[in-house]
Motif scaffolding. Structure first.
Motif, PDB file in Angstrom:
ATOM      1  N   HIS A  16       5.718  -0.302   2.342  1.00 55.80           N
ATOM      2  CA  HIS A  16       4.301  -0.422   2.728  1.00 55.80           C
ATOM      3  C   HIS A  16       4.059  -1.670   3.585  1.00 55.80           C
ATOM      4  O   HIS A  16       3.094  -1.726   4.332  1.00 55.80           O
ATOM      5  CB  HIS A  16       3.390  -0.495   1.490  1.00 55.80           C
ATOM      6  CG  HIS A  16       3.260   0.784   0.743  1.00 55.80           C
ATOM      7  ND1 HIS A  16       2.159   1.587   0.855  1.00 55.80           N
ATOM      8  CD2 HIS A  16       4.091   1.410  -0.121  1.00 55.80           C
ATOM      9  CE1 HIS A  16       2.310   2.653   0.069  1.00 55.80           C
ATOM     10  NE2 HIS A  16       3.482   2.571  -0.531  1.00 55.80           N
ATOM     11  N   ARG A  18       3.107  -4.710   2.811  1.00 60.12           N
ATOM     12  CA  ARG A  18       2.033  -5.657   2.493  1.00 60.12           C
ATOM     13  C   ARG A  18       2.610  -7.053   2.290  1.00 60.12           C
ATOM     14  O   ARG A  18       2.000  -8.046   2.658  1.00 60.12           O
ATOM     15  CB  ARG A  18       1.291  -5.196   1.239  1.00 60.12           C
ATOM     16  CG  ARG A  18       0.711  -3.775   1.356  1.00 60.12           C
ATOM     17  CD  ARG A  18      -0.423  -3.712   2.341  1.00 60.12           C
ATOM     18  NE  ARG A  18      -1.479  -4.649   1.983  1.00 60.12           N
ATOM     19  CZ  ARG A  18      -2.359  -4.454   0.997  1.00 60.12           C
ATOM     20  NH1 ARG A  18      -2.333  -3.342   0.310  1.00 60.12           N
ATOM     21  NH2 ARG A  18      -3.274  -5.350   0.736  1.00 60.12           N
ATOM     22  N   ALA A  56       0.572  -9.116  -5.971  1.00 58.49           N
ATOM     23  CA  ALA A  56      -0.628  -8.413  -6.431  1.00 58.49           C
ATOM     24  C   ALA A  56      -1.064  -7.311  -5.476  1.00 58.49           C
ATOM     25  O   ALA A  56      -1.943  -6.514  -5.813  1.00 58.49           O
ATOM     26  CB  ALA A  56      -1.770  -9.414  -6.606  1.00 58.49           C
ATOM     27  N   ASN A  57      -0.486  -7.247  -4.273  1.00 60.38           N
ATOM     28  CA  ASN A  57      -0.913  -6.235  -3.313  1.00 60.38           C
ATOM     29  C   ASN A  57       0.130  -5.154  -3.072  1.00 60.38           C
ATOM     30  O   ASN A  57      -0.131  -4.203  -2.341  1.00 60.38           O
ATOM     31  CB  ASN A  57      -1.300  -6.898  -1.983  1.00 60.38           C
ATOM     32  CG  ASN A  57      -2.694  -7.503  -2.045  1.00 60.38           C
ATOM     33  OD1 ASN A  57      -3.690  -6.798  -1.925  1.00 60.38           O
ATOM     34  ND2 ASN A  57      -2.768  -8.802  -2.277  1.00 60.38           N
ATOM     35  N   PRO A  59       1.685  -1.882  -3.380  1.00 57.93           N
ATOM     36  CA  PRO A  59       1.217  -0.644  -4.001  1.00 57.93           C
ATOM     37  C   PRO A  59       2.220  -0.021  -4.965  1.00 57.93           C
ATOM     38  O   PRO A  59       1.847   0.762  -5.829  1.00 57.93           O
ATOM     39  CB  PRO A  59       0.986   0.298  -2.809  1.00 57.93           C
ATOM     40  CG  PRO A  59       0.878  -0.586  -1.616  1.00 57.93           C
ATOM     41  CD  PRO A  59       1.739  -1.777  -1.916  1.00 57.93           C
ATOM     42  N   GLU A  60       3.502  -0.375  -4.816  1.00 60.56           N
ATOM     43  CA  GLU A  60       4.535   0.239  -5.652  1.00 60.56           C
ATOM     44  C   GLU A  60       4.941  -0.672  -6.816  1.00 60.56           C
ATOM     45  O   GLU A  60       5.900  -0.357  -7.519  1.00 60.56           O
ATOM     46  CB  GLU A  60       5.772   0.581  -4.807  1.00 60.56           C
ATOM     47  CG  GLU A  60       5.477   1.338  -3.504  1.00 60.56           C
ATOM     48  CD  GLU A  60       5.124   2.809  -3.730  1.00 60.56           C
ATOM     49  OE1 GLU A  60       5.295   3.301  -4.862  1.00 60.56           O
ATOM     50  OE2 GLU A  60       4.677   3.463  -2.761  1.00 60.56           O
ATOM     51  N   HIS A  61       4.284  -1.781  -7.013  1.00 63.73           N
ATOM     52  CA  HIS A  61       4.660  -2.742  -8.059  1.00 63.73           C
ATOM     53  C   HIS A  61       6.137  -3.104  -7.950  1.00 63.73           C
ATOM     54  O   HIS A  61       6.842  -3.162  -8.953  1.00 63.73           O
ATOM     55  CB  HIS A  61       4.379  -2.176  -9.462  1.00 63.73           C
ATOM     56  CG  HIS A  61       2.923  -1.921  -9.723  1.00 63.73           C
ATOM     57  ND1 HIS A  61       2.121  -2.782 -10.427  1.00 63.73           N
ATOM     58  CD2 HIS A  61       2.113  -0.916  -9.331  1.00 63.73           C
ATOM     59  CE1 HIS A  61       0.889  -2.313 -10.478  1.00 63.73           C
ATOM     60  NE2 HIS A  61       0.855  -1.180  -9.824  1.00 63.73           N
TER      61      HIS A  61
END
Ligand code: HEM
Ligand code: HEM
Ligand code: SF4
Lengths: 69, 401
Positions: A16, A18, A56-57, A59-61
């Motif tokens: 992603h 991020r 914290a951002n 999306p897939e932890h």
């Protein structure tokens, strides 16, 4: 001295992007956009907030952050 | 709306994502379903379908590719034949593992952050060109005069299609995308025109290879084999369908928000360095894309008796607004710091074009804010949103001052 260390779980990262957008001093994209940690993952002084924001951002932890001695 | 879509009376047991109210304002509908006894709605339409609304359910389904197949990602009354799996009609979006991995892997380098970075300057120049053409007018349609053109030009440039063909190319694409409600024969005509155009471009690239995405795909190999004309053509069609109305929707929805929220607009004009953070928040709150899956075998999913071949919608925009997932999920907080949104999906199908889409959205907003720092909505009743699985403004009258 205690510092923070970031780690990416390669099996969960889906690219992603991020993390390397938020913390370019800590993460970089590979040729397919998945993330890898720069160097040994030790968070330099002044980068702690950016490291926490990246965690914290995602999306897939996929990013873990731990205290490392 | 056609006759086989009577208006929805009860969203919990008879939802329809093509209902006019769903297009105009789906948020209260999702909220109602999410906070009811069963946060997963059901409909007998389309041969049976489910609509989860909580982030936890949407992500669990996105991750469970064994029970939820991507054989079709667009819900309709027709299910593609079972033999279509695991490749599907348009790899990789319609593919399941293990086929999916290779078909996706070939695409990713062309859409990496590094590759996308090289396209930024030309994207900005094109946005400025569109803006110059609007100057002097009082009211413009930000959806068709601006947002729509940007992803068309960017992908045409990447594919190496002649820029002189821009208008023709956009017409084909828009006809195919907008033509979904047309009768099948008319639809075949517009698909046919696009197909012929693509065939000519691919043949030209086969004869005269160059440094662009079309030649890249023609040379690409999966397990030592070239993709072939059919796979390349289908992949290009996917890039057009998946990349254009989605990005167009995201740019339009963001301009809609800023035009109707002067405080946020002023803040971004004053603090342009906030734009990348704002882009993530706008993507979260106005996530354009809902995907679909087909259930592979009977399964009890959180108390819902799902049957093989039932549809399940994955409304990423509803997941992004789940209050259990995020505080103040219903508010647009332009400088939100914690924002794990899933506008680009979750798991193995994460949008392959997400880095490109983000760049286009950011550059489109930066260019617009530089040129028109005081724009407002010209006519709130004149705004029209598309329904179905891609939601964005299709008409957006904005006074540019
Ligand atoms: C803001 C704009 C966009 C949004 C919101 C968006 C959203 C999505 C979503 C949610 C998925 C996941 C599909 C699923 O789970 O079944 C997806 C997949 C995909 N998108 Fe995008 N997209 C956008 C722009 C683009 C662009 C510009 C391109 C390329 C030109 C693109 C190409 C793709 C491809 C190839 C896939 C399939 C990936 C796979 O199955 O592995 N998208 N997109
Ligand atoms: C408003 C939302 C959309 C509608 C109503 C829509 C409708 C359609 C229809 C009717 C077809 C033709 C199917 C056929 O005749 O075989 C089609 C094809 C396709 N759509 Fe969409 N679409 C939408 C959004 C998307 C999105 C968001 C994606 C991907 C992220 C996508 C990917 C595709 C692909 C890959 C094909 C197959 C192209 C081919 O093989 O020729 N579409 N779509
Ligand atoms: S944000 Fe998460 S999924 Fe995205 S590249 Fe970074 S680690 Fe991977």
């Amino acid at each position: 001295m205690i510092s923070l260390r970031v780690k990416i779980d390669e099996a969960s990262c889906e690219g992603h992007g991020r993390c390397y957008a938020l913390a370019p001093a800590l993460f970089e994209p590979d040729e397919i956009g998945n993330a890898s940690v720069l160097g040994d993952g030790i968070v330099p002084a002044g980068e702690e907030d950016r490291a926490r924001r990246a965690v914290a951002n995602c999306p897939e932890h996929a990013i873990a952050i731990d205290a490392s001695t | 709306m056609t006759t086989d879509h009577p208006p929805v009376e009860d969203w919990a047991v008879d939802f329809d994502h093509t209902d006019e109210r769903y297009a105009a304002n789906p948020f209260p509908i999702w909220d109602e379903i999410r906070s009811s006894a069963c946060p997963i709605a059901r409909t007998e339409r389309y041969g049976g379908a489910w609509l989860p609304t909580r982030h936890a359910d949407v992500s669990a389904i996105a991750y469970d590719t064994d029970h939820f197949s991507s054989r079709s990602i667009l819900m309709s009354a027709v299910r593609p034949p079972l033999e279509a799996a695991p490749m599907g009609i348009a790899p990789p979006i319609s593919s399941d593992p293990p086929f999916h991995g290779g078909a996706r892997r070939v695409l990713l380098p062309a859409f990496s952050p590094q590759a996308v970075g090289k396209l930024e300057a030309s994207t900005r120049a094109y946005c400025d060109e569109l803006i110059d053409a609007m100057r002097g007018r009082e009211v413009v349609d930000a959806a068709t005069d601006y947002a729509q053109n940007i992803p068309v030009r960017v992908i045409a440039t990447m594919l190496g299609f002649p820029l002189g063909d821009d208008d023709r190319f956009r017409e084909f694409v828009v006809e195919v995308i907008e033509g979904v409600d047309l009768p099948p024969e008319a639809r075949m005509d517009s698909m046919g025109a696009l197909y012929e155009y693509l065939r000519a471009q691919i043949e030209d690239h086969t004869a005269h290879p160059r440094d662009d995405l079309t030649s890249f795909l023609l040379n690409a190999e999966i397990d030592g084999e070239q993709l072939g004309f059919e796979h390349v053509g289908r992949t290009i069609a996917l890039l057009l369908l998946a990349g254009i109305d989605t990005t167009w929707s995201a740019i339009g929805a963001s301009l809609f928000h800023l035009a109707s929220t002067p405080g946020d607009r002023e803040r971004l004009v004053a603090e342009p360095e906030l734009v990348p953070t704002a882009v993530e928040e706008l993507l979260r709150a106005y996530a354009p894309v809902t995907m679909a899956r087909l259930v592979t075998e009977d399964i009890d999913f959180n108390g819902c008796p799902m049957k093989a071949e039932d549809w399940v919608l994955l409304p990423f925009p509803a997941a992004n607004r789940d209050p259990e997932f995020l505080a103040d999920a219903d508010e647009v907080v332009i400088d939100r710091e914690v924002n794990r949104h899933s506008a680009f999906g979750l798991g193995i199908h994460r949008c392959a074009g997400s880095h490109l889409a983000r760049m286009e959205l950011r550059v489109a907003l930066e260019a617009w804010l530089d040129a028109f720092p005081t724009f407002t909505l010209a006519d709130a009743h004149g705004v029209r949103w598309s329904g179905g699985q891609v939601r964005g403004p299709r008409r957006l009258p904005i006074a540019i001052g």
